[in-house]
Design a protein around this motif. Structure first.
Motif, mmCIF file in Angstrom:
data_model
loop_
_atom_site.group_PDB
_atom_site.id
_atom_site.type_symbol
_atom_site.label_atom_id
_atom_site.label_comp_id
_atom_site.label_asym_id
_atom_site.label_seq_id
_atom_site.Cartn_x
_atom_site.Cartn_y
_atom_site.Cartn_z
ATOM 1 N N ASN A 111 11.397 5.373 -1.244
ATOM 2 C CA ASN A 111 10.511 4.385 -1.861
ATOM 3 C C ASN A 111 10.135 4.755 -3.286
ATOM 4 O OD1 ASN A 111 10.307 2.573 0.323
ATOM 5 N ND2 ASN A 111 8.821 3.877 1.340
ATOM 6 N N ARG A 156 10.529 2.782 -7.663
ATOM 7 C CA ARG A 156 9.368 2.392 -8.463
ATOM 8 C C ARG A 156 9.793 1.838 -9.816
ATOM 9 N NH1 ARG A 156 5.887 7.680 -8.898
ATOM 10 N NH2 ARG A 156 8.013 8.533 -9.013
ATOM 11 N N ASP A 157 8.968 0.967 -10.371
ATOM 12 C CA ASP A 157 9.160 0.470 -11.728
ATOM 13 C C ASP A 157 8.495 1.460 -12.683
ATOM 14 O OD1 ASP A 157 9.462 -0.880 -14.071
ATOM 15 O OD2 ASP A 157 8.329 -2.668 -13.483
ATOM 16 N N LEU A 212 -1.581 3.460 -9.110
ATOM 17 C CA LEU A 212 -0.204 2.945 -9.110
ATOM 18 C C LEU A 212 0.600 3.442 -7.895
ATOM 19 C CD1 LEU A 212 0.674 3.337 -12.897
ATOM 20 C CD2 LEU A 212 -0.058 1.278 -11.710
ATOM 21 N N THR A 213 0.700 4.766 -7.772
ATOM 22 C CA THR A 213 1.563 5.326 -6.720
ATOM 23 C C THR A 213 1.043 5.025 -5.324
ATOM 24 O OG1 THR A 213 2.195 7.114 -8.220
ATOM 25 C CG2 THR A 213 2.663 7.418 -5.873
ATOM 26 N N TYR A 247 1.263 1.342 -4.170
ATOM 27 C CA TYR A 247 2.661 0.987 -3.944
ATOM 28 C C TYR A 247 3.181 1.587 -2.645
ATOM 29 C CZ TYR A 247 7.727 1.122 -4.444
ATOM 30 O OH TYR A 247 9.080 1.010 -4.219
ATOM 31 N N THR A 304 4.469 -0.399 0.804
ATOM 32 C CA THR A 304 5.839 -0.323 1.323
ATOM 33 C C THR A 304 5.941 0.406 2.658
ATOM 34 O OG1 THR A 304 6.197 1.681 0.000
ATOM 35 C CG2 THR A 304 6.874 -0.427 -0.968
ATOM 36 N N THR A 342 3.133 -8.703 -4.024
ATOM 37 C CA THR A 342 2.528 -7.893 -5.081
ATOM 38 C C THR A 342 3.563 -7.083 -5.844
ATOM 39 O OG1 THR A 342 0.482 -7.708 -3.825
ATOM 40 C CG2 THR A 342 0.822 -6.084 -5.562
ATOM 41 N N PHE A 343 4.475 -6.410 -5.131
ATOM 42 C CA PHE A 343 5.427 -5.521 -5.781
ATOM 43 C C PHE A 343 6.843 -6.104 -5.806
ATOM 44 C CE2 PHE A 343 1.981 -2.782 -4.348
ATOM 45 C CZ PHE A 343 1.756 -2.018 -5.478
#
Length: 438
Positions: free
Chosen positions: A315, A319-320, A341-342, A345, A349, A436-437
């Motif tokens: 995962n 990430r972006d 952020l991390t 995310y 996921t 969202t992601f």
């Protein structure tokens, strides 16, 4: 249209042949030229009537009575086996449910055959139906065998287990003794009776604490290891990843037995302590409450972290990273980037996997069975202070024949885990913020 209006419309617009299908299955198909399907539906009805006469009605009656004739070897009376009668009764209800479904399809098919006849549309032959089944409705054919298998090997045992919780099966009440329905009596015993109540409350509290602590520890340890091995400054990443994967590849019960030996009185850890002037410590002894619990948490972490690490590594690689570059420009430090952020995310996921980990930890039978199994502690009824509900259920039902109490505990476990999992998932971003992601 309401259900009442639908029924009125059916009897008003249906032909006599379709109405006859309510009594004689396949009559509508035979009237409108679908001979093969009509014969098949008729054979299903005849087979169902034959089954009900031969044993179906008897099995359904036995489901409610659980037997009326007690066995008597001296008099040569075989008697009723309540458990077999319960199983066959459940099977009879499954057969009845399948027949009702086919019966409804028979009526719908008869209506469709009438519509085609009135609109001068040729009737579908059985060969055309099979062709459709192999083409547009192939998924029905492909799923038919798994569904049947699930009903026989999963649904039937689960329903049987649930129903056992409402009987007095166990202890001295086992065949040839007759088993009776007792309603919620077993659940009352878990709370009210001095023999079961205190043990149930203590084990339930520890079980919830264990499940939460294990899940949190395993998740953050695996995530931390994945983040560490994802850093550019770490060299030989494949080499370092190999060690957790090797630990994951070893069968769990072998790992548990190895740790049990390591922490035993004659194990290497106590030998090291004694060699340096100390005294042997009973890490897993009968009085070693929290040391045994902590060892269980750490051993479970050793077994479970590699799978979390592999999941998190995959995962994290998706990430972006432009978001992190923007965060650096805005002055966000590493902790802020992780928190904002991390972590969101990863929770998004991995929430379904996290919930499965929680359920797995809640029902983790092997950890304390192999580390400390067979110990019964004062203040606990047929259990120790490290046993989980699943271990206590095993002790009660398999070792001591308290089958109905064990079934009640298993139902409580199902209710708790499903309620917590559903509540957490519905509140999680994975459910509420699906895009969202994306």
């Amino acid at each position: 249209m309401t259900r009442k209006e639908i029924i009125k419309d059916f009897f008003r617009t249906s032909s006599p042949a379709v109405k006859t299908s309510l009594v004689i299955m396949g009559a509508g198909h035979l009237r409108y030229g679908s001979i093969s399907k009509g014969i098949l539906y008729l054979l299903v009805e005849v087979s169902m009537i034959w089954y009900l006469i031969r044993r179906g009605f008897k099995d359904i009656e036995g489901f409610f009575t659980l037997g009326t004739q007690k066995a008597d070897a001296w008099a040569g009376i075989a008697g009723d086996n309540s458990i077999i009668m319960l199983l066959m009764g459940i099977f009879a209800w499954i057969v009845a449910g399948a027949f009702i479904y086919i019966y409804v399809q028979n009526v719908k098919g008869a209506r469709e055959a009438q519509r085609r006849f009135e609109e001068a549309i040729p009737q579908k032959t059985l060969k055309e139906n099979f062709r459709e089944l192999l083409d547009r409705e192939f998924y029905c054919l492909a799923l038919a065998l798994p569904v049947i298998g699930v009903c026989i090997f999963n649904v039937l045992p689960i329903v049987f287990m649930i129903l056992i919780a409402f009987t007095n099966y166990g202890g001295n009440t086992v065949p040839p003794e007759l088993v009776d329905w007792v309603g919620l009596e077993n659940f009352k015993k878990l709370i009210v009776l001095k023999k079961f109540g205190p043990t149930f409350i203590k084990i339930l509290g520890w079980n919830l604490l264990w499940a939460v602590m294990s899940t949190v520890l395993n998740y953050f340890a695996g995530l931390g290891l994945a983040l560490l091995l994802n850093k550019d400054c770490v060299r030989g990443k494949n080499f370092w990843r190999a060690f957790p994967i090797l630990a994951y590849a070893v069968p769990g019960f072998i790992t548990l037995l190895a740790f049990r030996f390591m922490f035993s009185y004659g194990g290497p850890i106590n030998q090291f302590i004694v060699a340096h002037g100390g005294f042997a410590i009973g890490f897993l002894d009968i009085d070693a409450k929290w040391s045994a619990r902590i060892i269980g948490l750490l051993v479970n972490c050793w077994i479970s972290v590699p799978s979390i690490m592999l999941l998190a590594t995959g995962n994290l690689s998706n990430r972006d990273m432009s978001i992190y570059e923007a965060a650096d420009i805005d002055g966000a430090n590493r902790r802020q980037q992780f928190n904002k952020l991390t972590m969101p995310y990863m929770l998004f996921t991995t929430m379904p996997v996290l919930l499965s980990q929680f359920i797995g930890n809640f029902n983790n039978f092997g950890i304390f069975y192999f580390l400390r199994g067979g110990l019964y502690k004062d203040g606990y009824f047929l259990a120790s202070d490290t046993d989980l509900l699943i271990n206590w259920l095993y002790n009660l039902s398999i070792d001591n024949n308290y089958y109905s109490i064990g079934a009640a505990i298993s139902l409580v476990i199902f209710i708790i885990t499903s309620a917590i999992s559903l509540a957490v998932y519905v509140k999680s971003p994975s459910y509420r913020e699906e895009d969202t992601f994306q």
